[in-house]
Design an enzyme around this catalytic site. Sequence first.
Site, PDB file in Angstrom:
ATOM      1  N   GLY A   1     -10.310  15.693  -3.507  1.00 18.97           N
ATOM      2  CA  GLY A   1      -8.937  15.301  -3.624  1.00 18.97           C
ATOM      3  C   GLY A   1      -8.098  14.920  -2.378  1.00 18.97           C
ATOM      4  O   GLY A   1      -8.355  15.795  -1.431  1.00 18.97           O
TER       5      GLY A   1
ATOM      6  N   GLU B   1      -2.891  12.911  -0.896  1.00 19.49           N
ATOM      7  CA  GLU B   1      -1.568  13.115  -1.718  1.00 19.49           C
ATOM      8  C   GLU B   1      -1.844  13.746  -2.824  1.00 19.49           C
ATOM      9  O   GLU B   1      -0.762  14.382  -3.491  1.00 19.49           O
ATOM     10  CB  GLU B   1      -1.449  11.410  -2.013  1.00 19.49           C
TER      11      GLU B   1
ATOM     12  N   GLY C   1     -11.472   8.155  27.512  1.00 17.42           N
ATOM     13  CA  GLY C   1     -11.361   6.660  27.702  1.00 17.42           C
ATOM     14  C   GLY C   1     -12.460   5.785  27.173  1.00 17.42           C
ATOM     15  O   GLY C   1     -12.716   6.233  25.838  1.00 17.42           O
TER      16      GLY C   1
ATOM     17  N   GLU D   1     -14.628  23.574  -2.844  1.00 22.80           N
ATOM     18  CA  GLU D   1     -14.936  22.319  -1.977  1.00 22.80           C
ATOM     19  C   GLU D   1     -13.759  22.020  -0.842  1.00 22.80           C
ATOM     20  O   GLU D   1     -13.924  21.688   0.026  1.00 22.80           O
ATOM     21  CB  GLU D   1     -15.059  21.179  -3.066  1.00 22.80           C
TER      22      GLU D   1
ATOM     23  N   SER E   1      -9.138  10.306  -8.609  1.00 23.27           N
ATOM     24  CA  SER E   1      -8.209  11.506  -8.531  1.00 23.27           C
ATOM     25  C   SER E   1      -7.802  11.747  -9.913  1.00 23.27           C
ATOM     26  O   SER E   1      -7.430  13.143  -9.985  1.00 23.27           O
ATOM     27  CB  SER E   1      -6.869  10.710  -7.872  1.00 23.27           C
TER      28      SER E   1
ATOM     29  N   LEU F   1      -8.836  10.850  25.419  1.00 22.03           N
ATOM     30  CA  LEU F   1      -8.928  11.368  27.011  1.00 22.03           C
ATOM     31  C   LEU F   1     -10.368  11.090  27.466  1.00 22.03           C
ATOM     32  O   LEU F   1     -10.400  11.293  28.643  1.00 22.03           O
ATOM     33  CB  LEU F   1      -8.783  12.995  26.681  1.00 22.03           C
TER      34      LEU F   1
HETATM   35  C1  LIG Z   1     -18.179   9.534   1.685  1.00 19.37           C
HETATM   36  C2  LIG Z   1     -17.686   9.996   0.450  1.00 19.37           C
HETATM   37  C3  LIG Z   1     -18.489  11.035  -0.381  1.00 19.37           C
HETATM   38  C4  LIG Z   1     -17.929  11.387  -1.587  1.00 19.37           C
HETATM   39  N1  LIG Z   1     -18.690  12.285  -2.313  1.00 19.37           N
HETATM   40  C5  LIG Z   1     -18.559  12.336  -3.725  1.00 19.37           C
HETATM   41  C6  LIG Z   1     -19.196  13.203  -4.419  1.00 19.37           C
HETATM   42  O1  LIG Z   1     -20.378  13.832  -3.857  1.00 19.37           O
HETATM   43  N2  LIG Z   1     -18.829  13.510  -5.653  1.00 19.37           N
HETATM   44  C7  LIG Z   1     -17.714  12.785  -6.364  1.00 19.37           C
HETATM   45  O2  LIG Z   1     -17.536  12.780  -7.583  1.00 19.37           O
HETATM   46  N3  LIG Z   1     -17.059  12.006  -5.707  1.00 19.37           N
HETATM   47  C8  LIG Z   1     -17.256  11.929  -4.018  1.00 19.37           C
HETATM   48  N4  LIG Z   1     -16.356  11.024  -3.409  1.00 19.37           N
HETATM   49  C9  LIG Z   1     -15.210  10.609  -4.018  1.00 19.37           C
HETATM   50  C10 LIG Z   1     -13.929  11.186  -3.785  1.00 19.37           C
HETATM   51  O3  LIG Z   1     -13.756  12.485  -4.197  1.00 19.37           O
HETATM   52  C11 LIG Z   1     -12.956  10.119  -4.202  1.00 19.37           C
HETATM   53  O4  LIG Z   1     -13.057   9.081  -3.217  1.00 19.37           O
HETATM   54  C12 LIG Z   1     -11.257  10.554  -4.156  1.00 19.37           C
HETATM   55  O5  LIG Z   1     -11.150  11.767  -4.753  1.00 19.37           O
HETATM   56  C13 LIG Z   1     -10.446   9.720  -4.204  1.00 19.37           C
HETATM   57  O6  LIG Z   1     -10.546   8.892  -5.489  1.00 19.37           O
HETATM   58  P1  LIG Z   1     -10.462   7.164  -5.351  1.00 19.37           P
HETATM   59  O7  LIG Z   1     -11.388   6.801  -4.300  1.00 19.37           O
HETATM   60  O8  LIG Z   1     -10.735   6.937  -6.812  1.00 19.37           O
HETATM   61  O9  LIG Z   1      -8.976   6.980  -4.938  1.00 19.37           O
HETATM   62  P2  LIG Z   1      -7.800   6.576  -6.048  1.00 19.37           P
HETATM   63  O10 LIG Z   1      -7.927   7.904  -7.065  1.00 19.37           O
HETATM   64  O11 LIG Z   1      -8.111   5.459  -6.490  1.00 19.37           O
HETATM   65  O12 LIG Z   1      -6.589   6.577  -5.228  1.00 19.37           O
HETATM   66  C14 LIG Z   1      -6.400   5.430  -4.328  1.00 19.37           C
HETATM   67  C15 LIG Z   1      -5.028   6.062  -3.382  1.00 19.37           C
HETATM   68  O13 LIG Z   1      -4.034   6.479  -4.252  1.00 19.37           O
HETATM   69  C16 LIG Z   1      -3.446   7.704  -4.219  1.00 19.37           C
HETATM   70  N5  LIG Z   1      -2.978   8.190  -5.384  1.00 19.37           N
HETATM   71  C17 LIG Z   1      -3.734   8.469  -6.364  1.00 19.37           C
HETATM   72  N6  LIG Z   1      -2.879   8.763  -7.531  1.00 19.37           N
HETATM   73  C18 LIG Z   1      -1.665   9.263  -6.823  1.00 19.37           C
HETATM   74  C19 LIG Z   1      -0.566  10.006  -7.351  1.00 19.37           C
HETATM   75  N7  LIG Z   1      -0.556  10.260  -8.531  1.00 19.37           N
HETATM   76  N8  LIG Z   1       0.621   9.916  -6.314  1.00 19.37           N
HETATM   77  C20 LIG Z   1       0.403   9.240  -5.093  1.00 19.37           C
HETATM   78  N9  LIG Z   1      -0.785   8.876  -4.771  1.00 19.37           N
HETATM   79  C21 LIG Z   1      -1.808   8.800  -5.352  1.00 19.37           C
HETATM   80  C22 LIG Z   1      -4.787   8.526  -3.505  1.00 19.37           C
HETATM   81  O14 LIG Z   1      -4.375   9.612  -2.761  1.00 19.37           O
HETATM   82  C23 LIG Z   1      -5.324   7.385  -2.731  1.00 19.37           C
HETATM   83  O15 LIG Z   1      -4.685   7.288  -1.566  1.00 19.37           O
HETATM   84  C24 LIG Z   1     -16.849  10.858  -2.152  1.00 19.37           C
HETATM   85  C25 LIG Z   1     -16.104   9.835  -1.433  1.00 19.37           C
HETATM   86  C26 LIG Z   1     -16.298   9.484  -0.261  1.00 19.37           C
HETATM   87  C27 LIG Z   1     -15.895   8.224   0.645  1.00 19.37           C
END
Ligand SMILES: Cc1cc2nc3c(=O)[nH]c(=O)nc-3n(C[C@H](O)[C@H](O)[C@H](O)COP(=O)(O)OP(=O)(O)OC[C@H]3O[C@@H](n4cnc5c(N)ncnc54)[C@H](O)[C@@H]3O)c2cc1C
Length: 398
Positions: free
Chosen positions: A383, A386, A358, A261, A152, A356
């Site tokens: 993104g 949150e 089942g 995106e 994030s 729906l």
């Molecule tokens: C199937 C899949 C494909 C993906 N493809 C790509 C890709 O091609 N390239 C790439 O770069 N990334 C990719 N991603 C990564 C994806 O973009 C990230 O998982 C996402 O941005 C969230 O980052 P994180 O998993 O590190 O969660 P974190 O940043 O660790 O966040 C964890 C939780 O905390 C919440 N949170 C974080 N900060 C705050 C805040 N300030 N206030 C409130 N809540 C907060 C978040 O919303 C989340 O619920 C992919 C992920 C998946 C699962």
Amino acid sequence: MTIVDTPERRQLRELTRAFVTREVLPHLADWERAGEVPRELHATAAKIGLLGIGFPESVGGSGGDLLDSIVVTEEIIRSGGSSGLIAALFTHGIALPHMVAAAGGQSGGLLRGRLGGGQLRGDDDLVDRYVRPTLAGTMIGALAITEPDGGSDVAAIRTTARRDGDHYVVNGSKTYITSGVRADFVTTAVCTDFPGSGELSLLVIDKGTPGFTVGRRLEKLGWHCSDTAELSFVDVRVPVTNRIGEENTGFLAIMQHFAAERLSLATQAYATAQRCVELATRWCRDRATFGRPLASRQLIRHRLAEMHTRAEAARAYVHEVAARVAAGEPVVTEVAMAKNVAVAACDQVVDQALQLHGGFGYLRDAEVERHYRDARILGIGGGTTEIMNEIIAKGMGL
Ligand SMILES: Cc1cc2nc3c(=O)[nH]c(=O)nc-3n(C[C@H](O)[C@H](O)[C@H](O)COP(=O)(O)OP(=O)(O)OC[C@H]3O[C@@H](n4cnc5c(N)ncnc54)[C@H](O)[C@@H]3O)c2cc1C
């Protein structure tokens, strides 16, 4: 503002539907089991001009704008494809636009007047080496931003690129990278100052470069036909000529391209909801309980009506915001709202559509089961919900 249904777009829908019916539906279950789509699918999609939609002809694309890309995304899912298929086949939609923009071009209609047009250092070499072959379906690219320490907070990226003569020396790791297993090159966000400084640049890193390792294929809840990987970089030497645009302009470029995106993910969300309404409606017409079709009961009819309303309202809002983006309006807050509205509609509709159905809805044989699993990522990728709320709150002046 909305997406006008021109004769060209109707043709594009027909082309997309025919492609999905002929080239995807007979094989999708196999690709889900295999964990990836075959390379030949990229070439097939390129041959009919589908892969290059939203990219200018000057860089090997098929022309069209962001709105045409949305039409294709929507139609793939409405025809029985899936958001996982879009993630796998259209990864170039996130891997290439920074290169196209740096070369002074536009993609998806998003960059008009945003990146300073001619002021940006053009890089035709990157276009020739990566953009054209990818749009021709002979190369696969990925975009690597997220790191194990967090996705994030993009400014906190810790993968470093230290300048050494004509090269950068890259160290760090990335995770959850879509198409990372198959990718021939990875558009990689690196820190070109001290880690955590937020001074980011984008480097194109070739598979096979010494020190660049593609880790294990990550197993996931959904998007099974889309391969996802961890990437590791240990003293990887990347030519300076593989940098996209100027040094330290990466953060801005990443943020600008997030809009496309996010709108794509919003489209995948409402289109999945629409498809699930169709599947549930068909099921409820055919399925009889206690001597009558489910669809004859008021409770069921109203549930379907509410699902339909949610999906259509989300579609209308996403189309409106997309049209404003394509017209060059600075609608960052609205893009975040569109993603959250569409994801919320999708989450509720897929859940009710499965209910729906089942017991059948819980089986791998049921299309609705795949959508239920695939949908869960839409509020996380590009993104999270949150983070979208943070953007919206800022837009409200909070
Ligand atoms: C199937 C899949 C494909 C993906 N493809 C790509 C890709 O091609 N390239 C790439 O770069 N990334 C990719 N991603 C990564 C994806 O973009 C990230 O998982 C996402 O941005 C969230 O980052 P994180 O998993 O590190 O969660 P974190 O940043 O660790 O966040 C964890 C939780 O905390 C919440 N949170 C974080 N900060 C705050 C805040 N300030 N206030 C409130 N809540 C907060 C978040 O919303 C989340 O619920 C992919 C992920 C998946 C699962």
